[in-house]
Design an enzyme around this catalytic site. Structure first.
Site, PDB file in Angstrom:
ATOM      1  N   TRP A  96       0.648  -1.029   0.098  1.00 55.23           N
ATOM      2  CA  TRP A  96      -0.177   0.053  -0.062  1.00 55.23           C
ATOM      3  C   TRP A  96       0.651   1.146   0.101  1.00 55.23           C
ATOM      4  O   TRP A  96       0.470   2.227  -0.821  1.00 55.23           O
ATOM      5  CB  TRP A  96      -0.886   0.135   1.022  1.00 55.23           C
ATOM      6  CG  TRP A  96      -2.193  -0.990   1.037  1.00 55.23           C
ATOM      7  CD1 TRP A  96      -2.320  -1.881   1.748  1.00 55.23           C
ATOM      8  CD2 TRP A  96      -3.076  -1.157  -0.064  1.00 55.23           C
ATOM      9  NE1 TRP A  96      -3.621  -2.840   1.062  1.00 55.23           N
ATOM     10  CE2 TRP A  96      -3.774  -2.167   0.219  1.00 55.23           C
ATOM     11  CE3 TRP A  96      -3.452  -0.071  -1.190  1.00 55.23           C
ATOM     12  CZ2 TRP A  96      -4.981  -2.373  -0.849  1.00 55.23           C
ATOM     13  CZ3 TRP A  96      -4.352  -0.483  -2.087  1.00 55.23           C
ATOM     14  CH2 TRP A  96      -5.238  -1.396  -1.729  1.00 55.23           C
ATOM     15  N   ASP A 121      -0.702   6.956   6.903  1.00 60.94           N
ATOM     16  CA  ASP A 121      -1.928   5.770   6.346  1.00 60.94           C
ATOM     17  C   ASP A 121      -2.073   4.905   7.578  1.00 60.94           C
ATOM     18  O   ASP A 121      -1.568   4.127   7.739  1.00 60.94           O
ATOM     19  CB  ASP A 121      -1.555   5.255   5.064  1.00 60.94           C
ATOM     20  CG  ASP A 121      -2.482   4.419   4.606  1.00 60.94           C
ATOM     21  OD1 ASP A 121      -3.630   4.258   5.402  1.00 60.94           O
ATOM     22  OD2 ASP A 121      -2.476   3.604   3.404  1.00 60.94           O
ATOM     23  N   LYS A 174     -12.514  -0.822   8.553  1.00 61.80           N
ATOM     24  CA  LYS A 174     -11.489  -1.750   9.258  1.00 61.80           C
ATOM     25  C   LYS A 174     -11.852  -1.503  10.612  1.00 61.80           C
ATOM     26  O   LYS A 174     -12.714  -2.147  11.259  1.00 61.80           O
ATOM     27  CB  LYS A 174     -10.252  -1.688   8.984  1.00 61.80           C
ATOM     28  CG  LYS A 174      -9.910  -2.226   7.634  1.00 61.80           C
ATOM     29  CD  LYS A 174      -8.521  -1.772   7.246  1.00 61.80           C
ATOM     30  CE  LYS A 174      -8.283  -1.414   5.655  1.00 61.80           C
ATOM     31  NZ  LYS A 174      -8.671  -2.829   4.804  1.00 61.80           N
TER      32      LYS A 174
HETATM   33  N1  PMP Z   1      -3.903   1.672   2.807  1.00 64.10           N
HETATM   34  C1  PMP Z   1      -3.992   0.471   3.510  1.00 64.10           C
HETATM   35  C2  PMP Z   1      -3.009   0.206   4.486  1.00 64.10           C
HETATM   36  C3  PMP Z   1      -4.940  -0.371   3.243  1.00 64.10           C
HETATM   37  O1  PMP Z   1      -5.031  -1.442   3.979  1.00 64.10           O
HETATM   38  C4  PMP Z   1      -6.126  -0.099   2.108  1.00 64.10           C
HETATM   39  C5  PMP Z   1      -7.258  -0.955   1.964  1.00 64.10           C
HETATM   40  N2  PMP Z   1      -7.074  -2.206   2.256  1.00 64.10           N
HETATM   41  C6  PMP Z   1      -5.790   0.934   1.567  1.00 64.10           C
HETATM   42  C7  PMP Z   1      -4.882   1.949   1.794  1.00 64.10           C
HETATM   43  C8  PMP Z   1      -6.851   1.375   0.181  1.00 64.10           C
HETATM   44  O2  PMP Z   1      -8.009   1.591   1.143  1.00 64.10           O
HETATM   45  P1  PMP Z   1      -9.232   2.161   0.017  1.00 64.10           P
HETATM   46  O3  PMP Z   1      -9.753   0.790  -0.551  1.00 64.10           O
HETATM   47  O4  PMP Z   1     -10.140   2.547   1.153  1.00 64.10           O
HETATM   48  O5  PMP Z   1      -8.770   3.169  -1.003  1.00 64.10           O
END
Ligand code: PMP
Length: 360
Positions: free
Chosen positions: A105, A171, A195
């Site tokens: 991510w 994040d 989450k």
């Molecule tokens: N960052 C992290 C650490 C994540 O776990 C996730 C989704 N699992 C995201 C970003 C992406 O999030 P979104 O689908 O809300 O854009």
């Protein structure tokens, strides 16, 4: 559903929500607060929804310990949109942004920043991403230093914040409110709600108002954090039902004892599942380095992919769902977010011990 047949949800997100938060939504669905209509049908500028909006913000402030220096925003677009809006707002021309890429991510966040300007990975870890380095770059001279507090895919987590010289951006999608938070340390925190906070469709942003004042103004108004801070997330129509459910989830979180209680629960849950891994280390292989193990996402593999699949299917037959690893990593992943109870984690650990004895 009776207790004996209940489903234990280890989904990585959208994830299980606390049952009392859902029951409250069920009870209030057709007649919100004696108004005769659902909260979804109220104007976002009306009094009834206004109370929900205010309470949601107050709960975030109370539970996360957010001082007045920081704005609390409820936005849309997910963490993925924040990957773009953070550099759009704060990566000024001629500056550079430092990204401590510790997982997939974080790599996506960096790629988005590179579409805006000069952004670089300052960790240089190999793509296995099995650890959070103890020696952490401080972002000296950068427009900001970006970290991913919990790596949802790889099962690693920061257990000590880096000492940053640049504004620190995190994040926290997969571990926000899983433990007490030192908000003043951060210039900006963002997290998709799906989450630990509520349903998908809401992105929580906590951002230093003084830092917003330095942000770029040469971007569309809708993407400026300043716009949303000035209007308390009511610049345009916010995701009202999602914010309402987030309110319910956070009221439950407070009733449980808030962030310190979540930390105690989450530590206990993770300890149970990692103990099952460590009891059969040749059978359950956990790639995360011991000091970097995540309390939220426990990632492991069995000796073969066929056994991974057998494990996931056998767990499902016992009412435990959501254990299949992410499509990019494979293996098994147990997500132990706030709504997962200690008993749920114990049930999984017991199942793991039995499975290793039976199949190992
Ligand atoms: N960052 C992290 C650490 C994540 O776990 C996730 C989704 N699992 C995201 C970003 C992406 O999030 P979104 O689908 O809300 O854009």
């Amino acid at each position: 559903m009776s207790e004996t047949h209940r489903i234990i949800n280890f989904n990585a997100g959208p994830a299980g929500l606390p049952r009392p938060a859902l029951e409250r939504a069920r009870d209030e669905l057709l007649d919100f607060d004696g108004t005769g209509i659902s909260v979804m049908e109220h104007s976002h500028r009306g009094e009834a929804y206004g109370r929900v909006h205010d309470e949601a913000e107050a709960l975030v402030r109370e539970l996360a310990g957010v001082p007045d220096s920081h704005a609390v925003l409820f936005l849309q677009g997910g963490a993925s949109q924040a990957f773009a809006t953070v550099p759009m707002n704060f990566l000024h021309a001629g500056r550079r942004a430092d990204y401590a890429v510790s997982g997939g991510w974080g790599e996506k966040a960096l790629a988005e920043a590179r579409t805006v300007g000069d952004a670089r990975d300052v960790l240089g870890l190999d793509r296995e991403w099995t650890r959070i380095p103890a020696e952490h770059p401080d972002g000296d001279g950068a427009a900001y230093l970006h970290i991913t507090s919990n790596n949802t895919l790889e099962g690693t987590q920061y257990h000590r914040w880096p000492d940053a010289k640049a504004p620190l951006v995190a994040d926290m999608s997969s571990d926000i409110l899983s433990r007490p938070l030192d908000v003043p340390r951060f210039s900006l925190i963002y997290a998709g709600a799906q989450k630990n906070l509520g349903p998908s469709g809401v992105t929580l942003v906590i951002v230093d108002r003084a830092w917003i004042a330095t942000a770029r103004t040469d971007i569309p108004k809708i993407f400026r954090f300043a716009t949303h801070a000035a209007e308390r997330s009511l610049y345009n129509t916010p995701p009202t039902f999602g914010i309402y459910l987030l309110r319910n989830v956070l009221a439950w979180t407070r009733d449980q004892g808030g962030a310190p209680a979540m930390e105690a629960r989450n530590r206990a849950k993770a300890a149970l599942v990692y103990a099952a891994i460590d009891a059969a280390p040749d059978y359950y292989r956990c790639p995360a380095a011991p000091g970097s193990r995540s309390w939220m996402n426990v990632v492991f593999r069995l000796p073969t992919e066929a056994l991974d699949a057998r494990f996931v299917a056998a767990a499902k037959a016992q009412g435990m769902i959501g254990l299949k690893g992410h499509r990019s990593t494979g293996g098994v992943r147990a997500s132990l977010y706030n709504a997962v109870s200690v008993d749920d984690a114990r049930a999984l650990a017991d199942f793991m011990n039995d499975f290793a004895k039976r199949e190992g």
